[in-house]
Design a protein around this motif. Structure first.
Motif, PDB file in Angstrom:
ATOM      1  N   ALA A  38      40.628  47.844  36.410  1.00 54.79           N
ATOM      2  CA  ALA A  38      40.646  46.633  37.240  1.00 54.79           C
ATOM      3  C   ALA A  38      39.279  46.423  37.883  1.00 54.79           C
ATOM      4  O   ALA A  38      38.791  45.285  38.003  1.00 54.79           O
ATOM      5  CB  ALA A  38      41.724  46.758  38.318  1.00 54.79           C
ATOM      6  N   ILE A  39      38.602  47.529  38.286  1.00 50.76           N
ATOM      7  CA  ILE A  39      37.268  47.411  38.904  1.00 50.76           C
ATOM      8  C   ILE A  39      36.281  46.889  37.847  1.00 50.76           C
ATOM      9  O   ILE A  39      35.473  45.991  38.122  1.00 50.76           O
ATOM     10  CB  ILE A  39      36.832  48.775  39.482  1.00 50.76           C
ATOM     11  CG1 ILE A  39      37.729  49.114  40.686  1.00 50.76           C
ATOM     12  CG2 ILE A  39      35.355  48.767  39.874  1.00 50.76           C
ATOM     13  CD1 ILE A  39      37.705  50.566  41.104  1.00 50.76           C
ATOM     14  N   LEU A  44      34.127  43.287  37.945  1.00 53.03           N
ATOM     15  CA  LEU A  44      32.685  43.136  37.779  1.00 53.03           C
ATOM     16  C   LEU A  44      32.359  42.230  36.585  1.00 53.03           C
ATOM     17  O   LEU A  44      31.348  41.521  36.603  1.00 53.03           O
ATOM     18  CB  LEU A  44      32.035  44.517  37.621  1.00 53.03           C
ATOM     19  CG  LEU A  44      32.264  45.465  38.820  1.00 53.03           C
ATOM     20  CD1 LEU A  44      31.570  46.806  38.597  1.00 53.03           C
ATOM     21  CD2 LEU A  44      31.802  44.852  40.140  1.00 53.03           C
ATOM     22  N   GLU A  45      33.260  42.240  35.611  1.00 51.10           N
ATOM     23  CA  GLU A  45      33.062  41.317  34.474  1.00 51.10           C
ATOM     24  C   GLU A  45      33.288  39.878  34.914  1.00 51.10           C
ATOM     25  O   GLU A  45      32.511  38.978  34.595  1.00 51.10           O
ATOM     26  CB  GLU A  45      34.089  41.629  33.367  1.00 51.10           C
ATOM     27  CG  GLU A  45      33.767  42.843  32.527  1.00 51.10           C
ATOM     28  CD  GLU A  45      34.939  43.253  31.627  1.00 51.10           C
ATOM     29  OE1 GLU A  45      34.851  44.339  31.032  1.00 51.10           O
ATOM     30  OE2 GLU A  45      35.944  42.507  31.547  1.00 51.10           O
ATOM     31  N   LEU A  46      34.355  39.673  35.652  1.00 49.21           N
ATOM     32  CA  LEU A  46      34.723  38.302  36.035  1.00 49.21           C
ATOM     33  C   LEU A  46      33.872  37.768  37.188  1.00 49.21           C
ATOM     34  O   LEU A  46      33.634  36.569  37.292  1.00 49.21           O
ATOM     35  CB  LEU A  46      36.202  38.254  36.432  1.00 49.21           C
ATOM     36  CG  LEU A  46      37.210  38.534  35.314  1.00 49.21           C
ATOM     37  CD1 LEU A  46      38.630  38.616  35.864  1.00 49.21           C
ATOM     38  CD2 LEU A  46      37.144  37.445  34.232  1.00 49.21           C
ATOM     39  N   ASN A  47      33.441  38.662  38.080  1.00 47.54           N
ATOM     40  CA  ASN A  47      32.640  38.262  39.252  1.00 47.54           C
ATOM     41  C   ASN A  47      31.378  39.129  39.318  1.00 47.54           C
ATOM     42  O   ASN A  47      31.284  40.045  40.156  1.00 47.54           O
ATOM     43  CB  ASN A  47      33.439  38.438  40.543  1.00 47.54           C
ATOM     44  CG  ASN A  47      34.709  37.602  40.557  1.00 47.54           C
ATOM     45  OD1 ASN A  47      34.685  36.415  40.811  1.00 47.54           O
ATOM     46  ND2 ASN A  47      35.809  38.253  40.253  1.00 47.54           N
ATOM     47  N   PRO A  48      30.412  38.866  38.473  1.00 49.48           N
ATOM     48  CA  PRO A  48      29.232  39.746  38.393  1.00 49.48           C
ATOM     49  C   PRO A  48      28.453  39.834  39.714  1.00 49.48           C
ATOM     50  O   PRO A  48      27.657  40.748  39.903  1.00 49.48           O
ATOM     51  CB  PRO A  48      28.381  39.118  37.294  1.00 49.48           C
ATOM     52  CG  PRO A  48      29.264  38.147  36.602  1.00 49.48           C
ATOM     53  CD  PRO A  48      30.354  37.770  37.531  1.00 49.48           C
ATOM     54  N   CYS A  59      44.780  42.343  38.972  1.00 52.43           N
ATOM     55  CA  CYS A  59      44.221  43.304  39.940  1.00 52.43           C
ATOM     56  C   CYS A  59      42.787  42.919  40.297  1.00 52.43           C
ATOM     57  O   CYS A  59      42.388  43.008  41.474  1.00 52.43           O
ATOM     58  CB  CYS A  59      44.245  44.722  39.365  1.00 52.43           C
ATOM     59  SG  CYS A  59      45.902  45.372  39.216  1.00 52.43           S
ATOM     60  N   ALA A  60      42.017  42.477  39.312  1.00 53.67           N
ATOM     61  CA  ALA A  60      40.632  42.086  39.570  1.00 53.67           C
ATOM     62  C   ALA A  60      40.603  40.897  40.533  1.00 53.67           C
ATOM     63  O   ALA A  60      39.787  40.854  41.470  1.00 53.67           O
ATOM     64  CB  ALA A  60      39.941  41.730  38.252  1.00 53.67           C
ATOM     65  N   ALA A  61      41.525  39.944  40.313  1.00 50.94           N
ATOM     66  CA  ALA A  61      41.582  38.768  41.197  1.00 50.94           C
ATOM     67  C   ALA A  61      41.928  39.213  42.618  1.00 50.94           C
ATOM     68  O   ALA A  61      41.361  38.705  43.603  1.00 50.94           O
ATOM     69  CB  ALA A  61      42.621  37.790  40.672  1.00 50.94           C
ATOM     70  N   ALA A  62      42.857  40.171  42.737  1.00 50.07           N
ATOM     71  CA  ALA A  62      43.251  40.654  44.072  1.00 50.07           C
ATOM     72  C   ALA A  62      42.074  41.360  44.747  1.00 50.07           C
ATOM     73  O   ALA A  62      41.850  41.194  45.960  1.00 50.07           O
ATOM     74  CB  ALA A  62      44.438  41.595  43.956  1.00 50.07           C
ATOM     75  N   LEU A  63      41.302  42.121  43.970  1.00 46.28           N
ATOM     76  CA  LEU A  63      40.144  42.821  44.556  1.00 46.28           C
ATOM     77  C   LEU A  63      39.126  41.798  45.055  1.00 46.28           C
ATOM     78  O   LEU A  63      38.563  41.937  46.153  1.00 46.28           O
ATOM     79  CB  LEU A  63      39.500  43.747  43.514  1.00 46.28           C
ATOM     80  CG  LEU A  63      40.314  45.003  43.142  1.00 46.28           C
ATOM     81  CD1 LEU A  63      39.659  45.756  41.989  1.00 46.28           C
ATOM     82  CD2 LEU A  63      40.472  45.934  44.350  1.00 46.28           C
ATOM     83  N   HIS A  64      38.910  40.763  44.261  1.00 45.91           N
ATOM     84  CA  HIS A  64      37.964  39.720  44.667  1.00 45.91           C
ATOM     85  C   HIS A  64      38.446  39.036  45.958  1.00 45.91           C
ATOM     86  O   HIS A  64      37.663  38.821  46.895  1.00 45.91           O
ATOM     87  CB  HIS A  64      37.802  38.697  43.531  1.00 45.91           C
ATOM     88  CG  HIS A  64      36.905  37.564  43.881  1.00 45.91           C
ATOM     89  ND1 HIS A  64      35.535  37.710  44.076  1.00 45.91           N
ATOM     90  CD2 HIS A  64      37.168  36.247  44.114  1.00 45.91           C
ATOM     91  CE1 HIS A  64      35.006  36.547  44.409  1.00 45.91           C
ATOM     92  NE2 HIS A  64      35.976  35.637  44.437  1.00 45.91           N
ATOM     93  N   LEU A  65      39.745  38.740  45.980  1.00 49.25           N
ATOM     94  CA  LEU A  65      40.332  38.096  47.170  1.00 49.25           C
ATOM     95  C   LEU A  65      40.157  39.001  48.385  1.00 49.25           C
ATOM     96  O   LEU A  65      39.809  38.538  49.484  1.00 49.25           O
ATOM     97  CB  LEU A  65      41.825  37.865  46.904  1.00 49.25           C
ATOM     98  CG  LEU A  65      42.552  36.885  47.788  1.00 49.25           C
ATOM     99  CD1 LEU A  65      42.008  35.486  47.571  1.00 49.25           C
ATOM    100  CD2 LEU A  65      44.059  36.912  47.445  1.00 49.25           C
ATOM    101  N   ALA A  66      40.400  40.268  48.200  1.00 48.91           N
ATOM    102  CA  ALA A  66      40.298  41.220  49.317  1.00 48.91           C
ATOM    103  C   ALA A  66      38.857  41.273  49.831  1.00 48.91           C
ATOM    104  O   ALA A  66      38.619  41.273  51.052  1.00 48.91           O
ATOM    105  CB  ALA A  66      40.732  42.603  48.856  1.00 48.91           C
TER     106      ALA A  66
END
Ligand code: G6P
Length: 743
Positions: free
Chosen positions: A551-552, A556-560, A683-690
């Motif tokens: 997910a991490i 990083l792929e989706l939000n460099p 999960c990646a979206a949730a990490l970005h949101l957090a």
């Protein structure tokens, strides 16, 4: 009382009405009796007068006759007397004879309706009686009686009647009130008896006759209703209680006065390890130990556990006991020694290669070996012996912990049938289809049902357990009350969500959040404003550490933009390293972290810092306080106390919890960002949101989660179980049938 008054007043009014309605009837009746009496009295007077009157008439002494008549009227009832020789003759009469009565109209007074003559003094009764014989009549005698005494008597009768009815009303009311009060008390006594757990049918004074089985369902319904009310009241009571170690102590001493409390777990709370000349004391990484330690401190009982430390045997007394905590002893550990074969078969084999993957749906195949099963049975028996030898009474409270001891409850029950055995399964319970693959499924279920109470973290685990019992055992399962009856023994299946101590130890929060932030960043060579995520787990495949790292990577792929600005610290405590699957898993975790770091490292600090080592609670709390987010991505977890500890660490009300929906904690902490750990994009979206969440929103979410953990803390978890145990014991005492009382 109000009920009684509501009944009594109308009753008195109705009776008064009846009295008034009945009085004229009685008047008429008594009048006819009196008239009849006066008639016969007049006949008697006539026959008495016959002779003297004939003599006086024969002698022609008319004055004597009237004088005689006047004398006769001195009788208070006789008003006047008269005599007519013929209808045309003058009337010889006493002086009061009414003028309406004359010799020429005497026939009129013979008619029944004309017997009565009204006068100024009151009604008069007129009787005309023939004198002489039928063959030789000699005239007619008129006897007039004063009837005013009848009116007086009628008034008296009415009054008397009224009093009689009023007295009757009062008596009826009194009896009604007494009967109502007695039956109300009887019901209340019955209801209280039920609340005390005494069956309605068991109490002789309110029992249903044995030939009326139809009463039993009613009693059962009533009992259920009362249980629901009791549960509601209990929930209300509980919500008013702040559960602390002190509350727990009070409950233990109040509700379970003098009771003997024994905890059994595989992992011990303090491990003594030899380091050269020195002996060190370690605290193991175990949620179970974290939760039970405060309870044992509060109740000063005995904790029976496997002595696994290299110096454990050196510090115990001749009974294998050691007082802990070392700095401030509050209770005892009773150590049980296992041979390497026992440990291999019971702990590594059956418990952790068999039951652990069986109960966690983490797609690791369980391994079942019959040699492991043999050791599992033998070690459970060894612990049962230790528990029996530690029991100070024949009915201790035994708290059996986790999947290492599925057989222990029955073994203890066989030795100590009066013991109250509360078992808690700290890991999930799977559905019956999944559990079916265990070759010893019936033995395991039967062993667990030796418990008085069988506890799980969530209702769905309770449901799965009850379904499994229903599928594989000849047991009676009551889904209404969640009681299972097997082999004549009743087990209550209950949900007790585990938690952590609250408030947390102040020493863990001593260092301020800004200090923690800057210290941790310095320690890890990170810039001061660098974003930090934290994960703290045993290095176990059920924790979803690989999924977390993926997910991490996806983030990083989706939000460099986060590359070089965000680092995730993973603290992973080595665990069960003797098991291949765990060794393999560790290698996979190391490799994945290395690959991801290699991919993104060129643009700043590494995105993942993997720390495979034990960390003491103060270090872990410092990381929690320094982080911007905590990521718990278990593939399946009974509760997960790390999530709750992160919340407890954040007294600054900042930081975001990203939490797997497959943890028990997700049911209690909906303000976390809930994710499916198998879905890397989500999960990646949730990490970005957090990482981008405004501080106000962080505060709102954190405040709610802290409120929940504060209220539903570990003292409540333990207290609830112990209170239920106390209730069960009280009920058993009443029924005198240990093990058969419902909860
Ligand atoms: C889980 C289990 C515990 C166990 C802990 C640590 O939390 O539910 O019973 O103690 O893991 O595992 P270990 O095998 O090291 O005791």
């Amino acid at each position: 009382m109000r009920l009684s008054l509501r009944f009594v007043l109308p009753l008195l009014l109705v009776l008064a009405g009846i009295a008034y309605a009945v009085a004229p009837l009685i008047d008429r009746l008594t009048l006819s009796w009196f008239v009849r009496d006066l008639d016969s009295r007049s006949s008697l007077i006539a026959s008495t007068f016959q002779e003297p009157l004939q003599e006086q008439l024969a002698a022609g002494k008319k004055a004597k006759i009237t004088e005689f008549f006047n004398r006769v009227t001195q009788d208070e009832r006789i008003f006047a007397v008269g005599y007519c020789a013929t209808p045309t003759a003058p009337m010889l009469a006493s002086y009061q004879l009414p003028a309406q009565i004359r010799c020429d109209n005497l026939d009129r007074w013979n008619a029944p309706s004309d017997h009565l003559l009204p006068s100024a003094q009151g009604p008069l009764h007129v009787a005309v009686k023939p004198m002489g014989t039928e063959a030789v009549p000699t005239g007619q005698l008129v006897v007039v009686h004063d009837m005013s005494f009848i009116t007086r008597r009628s008034e008296e009768t009415k009054r008397y009647l009224f009093y009689v009815f009023m007295a009757l009303g009062a008596a009826v009311s009194l009896i009604t009130v007494i009967v109502a009060q007695l039956s109300w008390r009887g019901w209340m006594a019955g209801v209280r008896a039920l609340l005390r757990g005494e069956g309605l049918l068991r109490r002789p004074e309110i029992s249903a006759p044995p030939d009326l089985p139809g009463f039993k369902p009613i009693a059962r319904d009533l009992q259920r209703l009362i249980s629901e009310l009791e549960a509601e009241t209990r929930a209300r009571d509980e919500s008013q209680l702040t559960w602390t170690a002190e509350t727990l102590r009070t409950i233990l001493h109040g509700e379970l006065r003098g009771e003997d409390v024994i905890v059994v777990s595989n992992r011990e709370p303090y491990i003594h390890q030899r380091r050269g000349e020195r002996i060190e004391v370690h605290r193991p990484a175990s949620g179970l130990v974290t939760a039970l330690e405060p309870i044992m401190r509060a109740c000063s009982g005995t904790w029976v556990a496997h002595g696994s430390g290299s110096a454990d045997a050196e510090v115990v007394d001749k009974n294998d006991r050691v007082a802990v905590p070392p700095e401030n002893p509050a209770y005892h550990i009773r150590r049980v020694w296992l041979t390497p074969e026992e440990e291999a078969g019971y702990y590594y084999g059956f418990s952790n290669e068999g039951l652990w993957p069986l109960c966690h749906i983490a797609h690791v195949r369980p391994i079942f070996r019959s040699s492991d099963w043999t050791q599992y049975v033998a070690v459970n028996r060894k612990f049962a012996k230790a528990v029996v030898s530690e029991a100070k009474t024949k009915n201790p409270i035994v708290l059996v912990q986790d999947y290492h001891f599925a057989l222990l409850p029955k073994m203890i029950h066989d030795e100590l049938p009066d013991a109250t055995i509360i078992s808690f399964w700290h890991i999930p319970w799977p559905n019956p289809e999944s559990f079916a693959i265990c070759p010893w499924r019936e033995e395991i279920l039967a062993g667990m049902l030796g418990s008085s109470i069988m506890g799980f973290h969530t209702q769905s685990h309770c449901n799965n357990f009850v379904d499994t019992v229903d599928r594989f055992l000849e047991a009676r399962v009551d889904r209404e009350s969640f009681n299972v009856s097997f082999g004549g023994k009743l087990t209550a299946v209950r949900r007790y969500p585990i938690s952590i101590a609250w408030p947390p130890d102040p020493e863990l929060l001593q260092k301020t959040v800004p200090d923690c932030r800057s210290h941790i960043r310095q320690l890890n060579d990170l810039p001061p404003e660098h974003k930090l995520g934290i994960g703290v787990d045993r290095l176990d495949y059920t924790k979803g550490i690989l999924e977390r790292f993926r997910a991490i990577e996806r983030l990083l792929e989706l939000n460099p933009n986060w590359i070089g600005h965000f680092t995730f610290v993973q603290i992973a405590a080595p665990t069960r390293t003797g098991i291949d699957e765990y060794q393999h898993h560790e290698a996979q975790v190391r490799a994945l972290a290395a690959r991801i770091n290699a991919r993104f490292r060129s643009r700043g600090p590494a995105p993942i810092l993997l720390k495979i080592e034990q960390h003491a609670p103060p270090q872990v709390y410092e990381y929690f306080r320094a982080a911007d987010l905590c990521f718990v991505s278990s593939l399946h977890d009974g509760m997960n106390l790390v999530a709750k500890e992160f919340v407890a660490a954040r007294d600054d009300e900042r930081g975001v919890l990203v939490l797997s929906e497959f943890t028990g904690a997700a049911r209690e902490l909906p303000e976390a960002l809930t994710v499916n750990p198998y879905d890397a994009d989500q999960c990646a979206a949730a990490l970005h949101l957090a990482l981008s969440m405004p501080e106000a929103e962080q505060r709102d979410r954190m405040r709610l989660m802290r409120g929940l953990v504060a209220e539903f803390n570990v003292f409540r978890w333990a207290g609830r179980m112990l209170l239920d145990a106390a209730t069960k014991r009280r009920r058993s005492r009443v029924t005198d049938q240990p093990g058969t009382s419902p909860l």
